[in-house]
Structure formats: C-alpha cells, structure tokens
Design an enzyme around this catalytic site. Structure first.
Site, PDB file in Angstrom:
ATOM      1  N   CYS A  75       0.801  -1.264  -0.058  1.00 52.94           N
ATOM      2  CA  CYS A  75      -0.096  -0.010   0.035  1.00 52.94           C
ATOM      3  C   CYS A  75       0.684   1.342   0.031  1.00 52.94           C
ATOM      4  O   CYS A  75       0.206   2.421  -0.282  1.00 52.94           O
ATOM      5  CB  CYS A  75      -0.934  -0.059   1.181  1.00 52.94           C
ATOM      6  N   HIS A 123      -2.697   8.326   5.992  1.00 50.16           N
ATOM      7  CA  HIS A 123      -2.869   6.679   5.248  1.00 50.16           C
ATOM      8  C   HIS A 123      -4.292   6.400   5.676  1.00 50.16           C
ATOM      9  O   HIS A 123      -5.035   5.810   4.841  1.00 50.16           O
ATOM     10  CB  HIS A 123      -1.971   5.824   6.166  1.00 50.16           C
ATOM     11  N   GLU A 162      -1.762   5.453  13.802  1.00 53.84           N
ATOM     12  CA  GLU A 162      -1.527   6.782  13.026  1.00 53.84           C
ATOM     13  C   GLU A 162      -1.571   8.015  13.806  1.00 53.84           C
ATOM     14  O   GLU A 162      -0.702   8.890  13.739  1.00 53.84           O
ATOM     15  CB  GLU A 162      -2.031   6.824  11.612  1.00 53.84           C
ATOM     16  N   LYS A 176      -9.524   8.101   1.763  1.00 53.59           N
ATOM     17  CA  LYS A 176     -10.029   6.628   1.812  1.00 53.59           C
ATOM     18  C   LYS A 176     -11.245   6.490   2.119  1.00 53.59           C
ATOM     19  O   LYS A 176     -12.096   5.786   1.878  1.00 53.59           O
ATOM     20  CB  LYS A 176      -8.905   5.829   2.413  1.00 53.59           C
ATOM     21  N   HIS A 186      -9.589   2.138  -0.184  1.00 53.86           N
ATOM     22  CA  HIS A 186      -7.971   1.805  -0.156  1.00 53.86           C
ATOM     23  C   HIS A 186      -7.554   1.274  -1.410  1.00 53.86           C
ATOM     24  O   HIS A 186      -7.913   0.048  -1.624  1.00 53.86           O
ATOM     25  CB  HIS A 186      -7.858   0.929   0.958  1.00 53.86           C
ATOM     26  N   PHE A 205       1.757  -3.164   4.167  1.00 57.67           N
ATOM     27  CA  PHE A 205       1.816  -4.675   4.538  1.00 57.67           C
ATOM     28  C   PHE A 205       3.645  -4.840   4.571  1.00 57.67           C
ATOM     29  O   PHE A 205       4.019  -4.366   3.577  1.00 57.67           O
ATOM     30  CB  PHE A 205       1.440  -5.803   3.846  1.00 57.67           C
TER      31      PHE A 205
END
Length: 426
Positions: A173, A313, A324, A345, A350, A409
């Site tokens: 991502c 994010h 975050e 998002k 996403h 990830f």
C-alpha cells in the site's frame, strides 16, 4: 528555498509537479475526482464486476463507466489487464496536463517509475482457470507480461518513447508514494529531467477480495456501502478495497521554468522506514510511521510546526487509525492540535498500490486550491483518535506545506512532503 548540498557536495535540484492524471472511483479524470472529493461523495457501492453471493464482503470502490478507448486501441483494450489500462489512461492525462513537448532532446532524460502492489490479478485468475479446465497449452502467451508489476511502467515508457530510468517499486500500500519518492530522488540527483511516476491497482477480483476478507481486514458493512469507509470514526470495522491510478509528472524546477510550465506544487522531502515488527500490523507506538514522517521533515529542511495538513494513510481499520493518530501526536507534539488531518480513503476506499499516487494528487490540489479534503462518515469520535480530521465537509484553508502518508504490509512506510508553489517567493 535554495538547493541543498549533500556530504559529497552534490547540488540537489528542486523538483516540481507539472502534470496530474488519475482514474478513481469518483471519476475517470482528475477534475471529476476532485469535484467528488470536495462534495464529500462516496465512491463505495455493491460490487458489480462479479457475483458476490458466496462472499462475506460484497462492497468495494470500483471505477464507474471507465472507457480507455480514447487512449488505447480496441485490440489492446480486449487484451490488456485492467491494471495496465488504468495506468495508460492516467499517464496520458498527466503528460497532456504537463504540456511537455516530447522532443528527441528530452526523451533520453525522461523516465517512468510506476508501480502496482499486486499487478495483473485478473490475468492471473483467468489463466489459472484456463490451466485447470483446458490445459497448459491454452494459457495465454500474454500471461507473464500482463501480470508482472513493472509492465505498467514499461508500457508507459513505450507509449511516450521515454528512454530514461524505467522502473517500479512494489511495497504493497506504500507503492505509489515510494514510486514518487524515488522519482523525486532521480531528478534531484540529475539522473533524469522528467519522471512520470505514481501507482496503479486493479484488485477487485474474486481471488483478491477473498484473500483480503480472509485476513479479516475489510469492512463488512454490506447493507450501507457508502458509510462503510469511516477512518478515525469509533464505528470503523475495516477498510474498503478501491482501485484506479494516480500518476504525476515530476520535473526539475529549472526545466519547468525554462519551458514556462504550469507548476502545481513542489515536492520538498521524502522519508521512509520499516516497522520491523509484523507482516500486516504496525507496532502500537507507530514508531515506523513516526520515523517516516520525521525523515521527510528532515529531508525537506522543515520543522514540525511548518506543516499545515496531513493526508493520512487513514485506512478505516480499528488498529491502524489509532496507531497513525498516536504517531502524529508523537511527531508534532503541541502542534498536532493545530494540524488538519484527513483521509481520502473515506471516499475512494483503499486503492492499495495506487493509493499513494491518488492521494498525492489530492494533496497537491489541496495546496494549489487552498481547500482541504474531508474525512466523510465521521460521526462518532473515538477518544483514541482525537485530531482535527476535517469531518464530513471540505474546508478552505490557505495551507503552505503538507505531508502525505502511506504505510504498507511488510511494515513499509513512506511520507512525502509537499509545498505550495508560489512564484512570487522563488
């Protein structure tokens, strides 16, 4: 801002954004997508591209009415994986927007750095079915070229004749942001004059959706898709898969000024880090996210108090949004109370490897237009997510500098620092 010197006394060139191109669940060009963002529109709905009867997750943020025919010929539309079609259309938009003249003098100094987190997933699924049902001799000769993650960059390079650096970064991502950051570095150091850079993803396929659902990472709010992606809200229950492409033209300031280009914004810093913690989950203290933001600030020569806005994010998962938020508070201290933070998002889902490119475009537009994208579906505040998330409605604000965060990830993190372009001050 004057050029900075490295320890080897190499002058680093300034890098500006001169072209924008995107296809998103809110629209098949930048203007339409931005209009959707400013109106707080959700691009999430029931999945239309396959039968979801036996799937636990029936929602996603799909592209609507995507038509590549103005860019790609009919034969290639039938043959190419969607991830390649999305990339070609967004790249063409970005190059057109830049006003570049593709001269023989420029092309050896023009490169491409566009990545995908997954690659040609539809191609993989279709050919695996063919293999099982019809045998290996019926597998397409285009299987490998269309599934590999660097082919988007390759086809863009071929399309425009760009003979400079040609590569891709694959970091889940964080892919789109890493591609932009590495393209920024190439221009800074003089290895290219112009870079077409960003990310693309087409993951809304049965296998991909089943895999993410098996991770229990996705929202299961199937009965109300438009309200499913709700970053930082107390009722968030997972992310919503999106798709699309976000591609930018980056250029040395010197070259952009010499040709009288319209400059959208400047990239001033790039930071990256690793959590070194877990395959899919960040550490509770968000140390990797903190390091990424701090390194971007240091690279840009900025203090924490200089930042006005963060495009987070903000995935809409319980753990990641909390982490975050904590990381932002650790980095910015008291200044966190004055920061605006929002998650695109909430509207586009996403988009995995495309997310960083699309969100960088929204950050550039926020700087250029003086309007902050909202975080929609923010209804029930979470005590552990206690920042100003620009809830539900876009906000006018004359911001000067911004960060765009992308975490992936494998524990990979990246942050871009961007600044409003003001020709009066340069």
């Amino acid at each position: 801002m004057s050029p900075r010197l490295t320890s080897r006394s190499i002058e680093l060139r300034r890098v500006v954004v001169t072209g924008l191109g995107s296809v998103t669940p809110l629209g098949n060009d930048v203007a339409t997508s931005w209009e959707g963002v400013l109106s707080g529109t959700s691009g999430v709905g029931l999945i239309q591209s396959y039968d979801t009867e036996h799937f636990p997750v029936k929602i996603a943020a799909e592209l609507k009415h995507f038509d590549p025919s103005g860019v790609v010929d009919k034969k290639d539309i039938r043959r190419l994986d969607p991830v390649l079609l999305y990339a070609l259309v967004a790249a063409q938009q970005a190059v057109d927007d830049s006003g570049l003249k593709l001269s023989e003098e420029l092309l050896p100094r023009m490169g491409v750095l566009v990545g995908s987190g997954i690659g040609g997933l539809r191609t993989i699924e279709q050919n695996h079915t063919i293999l099982l049902e019809r045998g290996p001799r019926r597998v397409s000769p285009f299987l490998i070229p269309h599934l590999i993650t660097n082919m988007a960059a390759g086809l863009i390079s071929i399309r425009f004749g760009a003979r400079g650096p040609n590569s891709c970064v694959v970091t889940a991502c964080a892919t789109g942001s890493h591609c932009l950051g590495e393209a920024f570095r190439l221009i800074q150091r003089g290895d290219a004059e112009v870079m077409i850079a960003g990310g693309v993803e087409a993951p809304i396929q049965p296998l991909g959706m089943a895999g993410f659902a098996a991770l229990r990472a996705l929202s299961t709010r199937n009965e109300e898709p438009e309200r499913a992606s709700r970053p930082f809200d107390a009722g968030r229950d997972g992310f919503v898969v999106g798709e699309g492409a976000g591609i930018l033209v980056l250029e040395s300031l010197e070259a952009a000024l010499a040709r009288g280009a319209r400059i959208h914004a400047e990239i001033v810093g790039y930071g990256m880090s690793s959590d070194a913690h877990h395959m899919t989950a960040p550490p509770t203290d968000g140390q990797g996210a903190q390091d990424s933001m701090l390194r971007a600030l240091s690279d840009a020569g900025l203090d924490a108090a200089d930042i006005d806005y963060i495009n987070a994010h903000g995935t809409s998962t319980p753990f990641n949004d909390r982490t975050e938020t904590f990381a932002i508070r650790q980095v910015f201290g008291e200044h966190a109370e004055r920061l605006a933070v929002s998650s695109s998002k909430s509207m586009i889902g996403h988009a995995l490897g495309a997310a960083g490119g699309i969100e960088a475009i929204f950050t550039v537009l926020a700087l250029r237009e003086g309007i902050l994208p909202p975080t929609i579906n923010y209804e029930d505040p979470d005590p552990e997510c206690d920042l100003d998330y620009v809830p539900n409605t876009a906000r006018r604000a004359a911001i000067r500098t911004a960060l765009s965060n992308s975490f992936g990830f494998g524990g990979t993190n990246t942050t871009l620092a961007l600044a409003r372009w003001d020709p009066e001050q340069d």
